[in-house]
Design a protein around this motif. Structure first.
Motif, short mmCIF file in Angstrom:
data_model
loop_
_atom_site.label_atom_id
_atom_site.label_comp_id
_atom_site.label_asym_id
_atom_site.label_seq_id
_atom_site.Cartn_x
_atom_site.Cartn_y
_atom_site.Cartn_z
N GLY A 59 0.82 -1.20 0.00
CA GLY A 59 0.00 0.00 0.00
C GLY A 59 0.86 1.26 0.00
O GLY A 59 2.07 1.20 0.21
N SER A 60 0.22 2.39 -0.24
CA SER A 60 0.92 3.67 -0.21
C SER A 60 1.26 4.04 1.24
O SER A 60 0.46 3.79 2.15
N PRO A 61 2.43 4.62 1.48
CA PRO A 61 3.49 5.01 0.54
C PRO A 61 4.58 3.95 0.35
O PRO A 61 5.60 4.24 -0.25
N LEU A 62 4.34 2.74 0.86
CA LEU A 62 5.36 1.69 0.73
C LEU A 62 5.59 1.27 -0.72
O LEU A 62 6.63 0.70 -1.04
N ASN A 63 4.63 1.55 -1.59
CA ASN A 63 4.75 1.12 -2.98
C ASN A 63 5.48 2.13 -3.85
O ASN A 63 5.48 2.01 -5.08
N GLY A 64 6.11 3.12 -3.24
CA GLY A 64 6.81 4.14 -4.00
C GLY A 64 8.31 4.12 -3.74
O GLY A 64 8.84 3.23 -3.07
N PRO A 65 9.02 5.13 -4.25
CA PRO A 65 10.49 5.15 -4.14
C PRO A 65 11.03 5.92 -2.93
O PRO A 65 12.25 6.03 -2.79
#
Length: 257
Positions: A59-65
């Motif tokens: 889930g967000s924000p774990l799925n970002g850089p």
């Protein structure tokens, strides 16, 4: 060109120049990547099995850089001026694939973009990939819920939660990134061993379908003429058959011979 127009043009330049200088003086974003795993190649003979490693869901924000930090429970912030080279789930997937390949006990390991055939698929959900503070010192936590699927039937063969916590040497971004690397390698080692055990149990002649072989021997005297290990070997075509049923089938086959 009128003097009034020149005056307006000069004033516009004076307004724009400070804005341009602010844009050019922004601190550049530093891109980080995980350290390459250092697993040693296993001395065991590789199994002729293919594993597909899916990109973990998150889930967000774990799925970002963004490099994330939890300064207090329930609050996530991002380190300023720092990013991962790619989205965190992709970085973790690539690190896991490299660990499996370095280990060498599976002949083929591919990612979820490959069209190659596979025997099993490793799926997972990433629920923690951040640093946090404990007793005033940062530490990295990675939490991954993994499932190993039979690629043919899509049946869940096994599932397990993995959680690794590694302390950072100090609060610098370089030390925190290094701690992420050590935590990822520790997670990779655990996941490789677990996956290997499940695959050996489920897909090899001495695993899964053949675990009841000793039970069969309790019901049969293999010293009788005509009864061989081939007669008693459990069939992958009927992996759920009980030993008594298999023995009865063996005796029926022998009666027809």
């Amino acid at each position: 060109m009128s003097p009034r127009y020149l005056l307006h043009f000069a004033m516009s330049l004076l307004v724009l120049l400070p804005a341009c200088s602010l844009l050019t003086e922004r601190e550049p974003v530093r891109l980080f990547m995980l350290a390459e795993p250092t697993l040693e190649t296993s001395r065991e003979a590789p199994l002729d099995q293919a594993l597909r490693v899916d990109t973990p869901s998150a889930g967000s924000p774990l799925n970002g850089p963004r490099l994330l930090v939890m300064p207090s429970p329930g609050e996530l912030q991002a380190y300023a001026g720092a990013r991962w080279r790619d989205d965190a789930p992709l970085l973790l997937r690539d690190a896991l694939i490299e660990a499996f390949r370095l280990d060498g006990r599976l002949t083929t390991v591919v990612d979820d973009a490959s069209r190659a055939r596979s025997d099993a698929t490793l799926t997972s959900h990433l629920s923690a990939f951040h640093s946090r503070y404990r007793d005033g010192r940062p530490e990295v936590v990675i939490r991954l819920d993994a499932q190993l699927l039979d690629e043919g039937s899509r049946e869940v063969l096994a599932s397990r939660r993995f959680e690794v916590v590694v302390s950072s040497r100090d609060e610098s971004i370089e030390a925190v990134v290094a701690a992420f690397g050590r935590a990822t390698e520790a997670l990779s080692r655990q996941l490789v061993e677990w996956t290997q055990e499940v695959i050996e149990d489920q897909f090899t002649p001495l695993g899964h379908d053949h675990l009841a072989f000793d039970d069969v021997l309790q019901f049969a005297d293999i010293t009788r003429p005509g009864v061989t290990l081939e007669h008693l070997q459990l069939s992958r075509r009927d992996p759920d058959a009980r030993p008594v049923e298999l023995l009865a089938g063996t005796e029926q086959e022998m009666s027809r011979q």
